[in-house]
Design a protein around this motif. Structure first.
Motif, short mmCIF file in Angstrom:
data_model
loop_
_atom_site.label_atom_id
_atom_site.label_comp_id
_atom_site.label_asym_id
_atom_site.label_seq_id
_atom_site.Cartn_x
_atom_site.Cartn_y
_atom_site.Cartn_z
N TYR A 72 4.83 -0.61 -0.31
CA TYR A 72 6.16 -0.97 -0.78
C TYR A 72 6.59 -2.32 -0.21
O TYR A 72 7.15 -3.16 -0.93
CB TYR A 72 7.20 0.08 -0.37
CG TYR A 72 7.11 1.35 -1.16
CD1 TYR A 72 6.65 1.34 -2.46
CD2 TYR A 72 7.51 2.56 -0.59
CE1 TYR A 72 6.57 2.50 -3.19
CE2 TYR A 72 7.44 3.72 -1.31
CZ TYR A 72 6.96 3.69 -2.61
OH TYR A 72 6.88 4.83 -3.31
N VAL A 73 6.33 -2.54 1.08
CA VAL A 73 6.81 -3.77 1.70
C VAL A 73 6.03 -4.98 1.19
O VAL A 73 6.60 -6.04 0.94
CB VAL A 73 6.70 -3.65 3.24
CG1 VAL A 73 6.97 -4.97 3.90
CG2 VAL A 73 7.66 -2.61 3.75
N GLU A 74 4.71 -4.79 1.01
CA GLU A 74 3.91 -5.96 0.64
C GLU A 74 4.04 -6.32 -0.84
O GLU A 74 4.12 -7.49 -1.20
CB GLU A 74 2.45 -5.72 1.01
CG GLU A 74 2.19 -6.01 2.48
CD GLU A 74 0.82 -5.58 2.91
OE1 GLU A 74 0.12 -4.96 2.09
OE2 GLU A 74 0.46 -5.84 4.07
N ARG A 131 3.65 0.40 3.67
CA ARG A 131 3.03 -0.93 3.66
C ARG A 131 2.89 -1.44 2.23
O ARG A 131 3.14 -2.60 1.93
CB ARG A 131 1.67 -0.85 4.35
CG ARG A 131 0.94 -2.17 4.45
CD ARG A 131 -0.24 -2.02 5.38
NE ARG A 131 0.15 -1.93 6.77
CZ ARG A 131 0.41 -2.98 7.53
NH1 ARG A 131 0.34 -4.18 7.02
NH2 ARG A 131 0.77 -2.82 8.78
N LEU A 160 14.82 -3.93 0.31
CA LEU A 160 13.70 -3.07 -0.07
C LEU A 160 14.13 -1.63 -0.31
O LEU A 160 13.51 -0.92 -1.10
CB LEU A 160 12.62 -3.12 1.01
CG LEU A 160 11.86 -4.44 1.02
CD1 LEU A 160 10.98 -4.53 2.23
CD2 LEU A 160 11.02 -4.54 -0.22
N ASP A 180 10.51 1.27 8.32
CA ASP A 180 10.06 1.95 7.11
C ASP A 180 11.23 2.15 6.14
O ASP A 180 12.22 2.79 6.49
CB ASP A 180 9.49 3.31 7.54
CG ASP A 180 8.62 3.91 6.48
OD1 ASP A 180 8.72 3.46 5.33
OD2 ASP A 180 7.85 4.82 6.80
N ALA A 240 5.73 -7.22 6.70
CA ALA A 240 5.17 -5.90 7.01
C ALA A 240 5.09 -5.65 8.50
O ALA A 240 5.10 -4.51 8.95
CB ALA A 240 3.79 -5.77 6.38
N PRO A 258 15.20 -3.38 6.69
CA PRO A 258 14.29 -3.74 5.59
C PRO A 258 14.96 -4.59 4.52
O PRO A 258 15.02 -4.22 3.35
CB PRO A 258 13.87 -2.37 5.03
CG PRO A 258 14.97 -1.48 5.37
CD PRO A 258 15.54 -1.96 6.66
#
Lengths: 230, 123, 123, 82
Positions: free
Chosen positions: A38-40, A36, A51, B78, B73, B61
């Motif tokens: 890393y994604v945000e 979370r 990403l 992942d 998110a 992703p």
């Protein structure tokens, strides 16, 4: 007979351990805490749309450095074992002319495609490893089409050394000019989603791609045995 | 039905691939077949790791028009296991090539690929 | 649903019919060479038609799909040519219905010429 | 739901090919079967929303790895002829 029984017992044991591990698994429906983060904060901090690239090049950049080092060691050991000796026995059949003509068109195209993939690594699927593997595939095609080609291991070594050195230099520059080792914000982040963005990520990925491509080409070139000209 | 989900099926496939590779490693006598068993083991482990990182109904992703920064998110899978597996595959190729170089060298010394002929270190 | 999309869907359908025919030929043909011929011809045309139909449905993908078509057009015939040639080299048996073998004739001709040592004929 | 069926079929073919890779009589067939396992694994990654990994597996697992295997058995064959 008793040997086979032992084998089956080992296999059953491994299966039971694996089933125990799998029993606790229930399909996850939301991201874990690390993911979370890393994604945000990944897109703002690194500026990369992909990403996975952001994780590989910046957050886990040290792993990538170690991985490239492992590949270098592998290439060195294989070069040590597989000293190419000139072939003694009679030359094989002539390579088909259709293949050589096709390879003249396809090899530069394949190399160009590899370069395209690792330059666009921060925007679309792909990156240094994939591009390097594709370059090495083109190299293998070249060796298949021209078996007596005189490939210069010296050039490959130079490309590999220079790109590895530049990779480390950019990483060290990150310590002085930005937050830490391999920080990509030594260059301006630019517009999100355009080709010249994401700071130093495209440059680092180009070096990774060249290095991986040179190393894998080195491995393929050492496994290949040079043949006499017909 | 709970078990009939994408990630369960790939997880079980990966586990069975690992077991198949293990069976190949311990039961075969030919060195090259053992190397093939190692590569099957590798593939199985990668499938397991990717399916652990899968989020149900998630997308790849990569942020673009369909997936924007704000509510990414909740939509994507992942990225961390994918990055790990990406490096693991490349290292797997290196390890396979190294094993094959050893096999070629061993065959040069003994003239045989059968593992039972290599008794130099057996006591 | 626009007209061009319907045309694209029909072209894709025709491509998939060619692919099915190619796989049917793979089962039906007697020996390796005819199987390679059936598989390559039908699958090349089928792939090209499928990609072109997809390009008509999504017009913005057309550029990339044309590059893909060129790539398939280059690689598919070359690879199957090399497969058939290598199979001929290791003397894969031909079917009994085969009457002519030009490559074999050419090779025997070349070796007999080489025995008669005629340096002018090298070109 | 569709993806689940595709994954089930691909997983079955993968397991069959893995057994073929271990038990095939000819070494060349075994190597090709191992390459097919890698290629199908790359499709599985694509259904699991991992396009990066799928590209890597398709380029490395079924391309370069197979080529290196064939080079190795070519060398071994030459050594046993000497």
């Amino acid at each position: 007979m008793i040997k086979k029984l032992i084998y089956i017992l080992v296999l059953v044991g491994a299966g039971i351990i694996m089933a125990q591990l799998f029993a606790g698994f229930s399909g996850s429906t939301e991201l874990s805490e690390t993911a979370r983060y890393y994604v945000e904060s990944g897109p703002e901090e690194t500026g990369a749309a992909n990403l996975v690239t952001a994780v590989i090049v910046t957050y886990r950049g040290l792993d990538t450095l170690g991985e490239v080092t492992i590949l270098f060691t592998v290439a060195a050991i294989i070069a040590f074992f597989m000293k190419t000796r000139e072939q003694r026995d009679k030359p094989k059949r002539r390579v088909s002319e259709i293949l050589t003509t096709g390879a003249r068109i396809l090899v530069p195209g394949t190399m160009l495609f590899g370069a395209y993939i690792f330059i666009n690594g921060h925007l679309s699927p792909g990156g240094g490893f994939q591009g390097g593997a594709i370059i090495a595939s083109g190299f293998a095609l070249m060796l298949l089409a021209f078996p007596q080609a005189n490939l210069s291991h010296k050039t490959i070594r130079w490309v590999e050394s220079i790109s590895g050195f530049s990779f480390v230099i950019i990483g060290v520059l990150g310590i002085f000019m930005a937050g830490g080792f391999l920080d990509n914000s030594i260059l301006p982040l630019g517009n999100f989603g355009s080709l010249f963005s994401a700071g130093a990520i495209p440059i680092i990925y180009i070096f990774i791609g060249l290095k991986v491509g040179a190393e894998l080409s080195n491995v393929v070139g050492h496994m290949h045995e040079k043949q006499k000209e017909i | 039905m709970e078990i009939f989900q994408l990630e369960y099926i790939t997880l079980i496939t990966g586990g069975l691939l690992v077991l198949t590779g293990l069976w190949g490693i311990i039961s075969q006598k030919n060195l090259i077949r053992m190397v093939i068993g190692f590569s099957l083991f590798d593939t199985g482990l990668h499938v397991i790791m990717i399916s652990i990182g899968y989020i149900r109904n998630g997308t790849a992703p990569i942020l673009d028009k369909a997936v924007d920064k704000v509510n990414a998110a909740g939509q994507i899978v992942d990225p961390l296991p994918q990055a790990l597996v990406l490096t693991a595959i490349v290292i797997g190729l290196g390890v396979t090539a190294l094993m094959l170089a050893y096999v070629v060298r061993l065959h040069k010394e003994k003239g045989s690929l059968n593992i039972t002929n290599f008794k130099d270190l057996k006591w | 649903m626009e007209t061009i999309e319907i045309i694209g869907a029909l072209i894709t359908l025709a491509g998939s019919i060619f692919l099915v025919l190619g796989s049917l030929g793979l089962v039906r043909m007697p020996d390796l060479y005819t199987r390679i011929q059936a598989g390559t011809k039908a699958s090349t045309l089928g792939t090209i038609l499928t990609l072109f139909g997809l390009g008509l449905i999504h017009l913005d993908w057309m550029g990339k799909l044309i590059i893909l078509i060129l790539f398939v057009l280059l690689t598919n015939p070359i690879s199957s040519h090399i497969l058939a040639r290598s199979a001929h080299y290791i003397k894969t048996p031909v079917s009994k219905l085969t009457k002519v073998d030009k490559l074999k004739d050419k090779e025997t001709e070349k070796t007999s010429e080489a025995n008669h040592t005629n340096p002018e004929d090298e070109l | 739901m569709n993806m689940t069926w595709i994954a089930l079929i691909i997983g079955l073919i993968m397991l069959i090919m893995a057994f073929a890779a271990i038990y095939a009589k000819k070494l060349a067939v075994a190597i090709i079967a191992a390459g097919v396992v890698s290629l199908l694994a790359s499709i599985l990654y694509l259904t699991l929303a991992a396009p990066d990994v799928a590209m890597t597996e398709a380029a490395i697992g079924s391309g370069l790895s197979t080529i290196i295997f064939f080079y190795a058995i070519n060398k071994i064959r030459k050594q046993s002829h000497d």
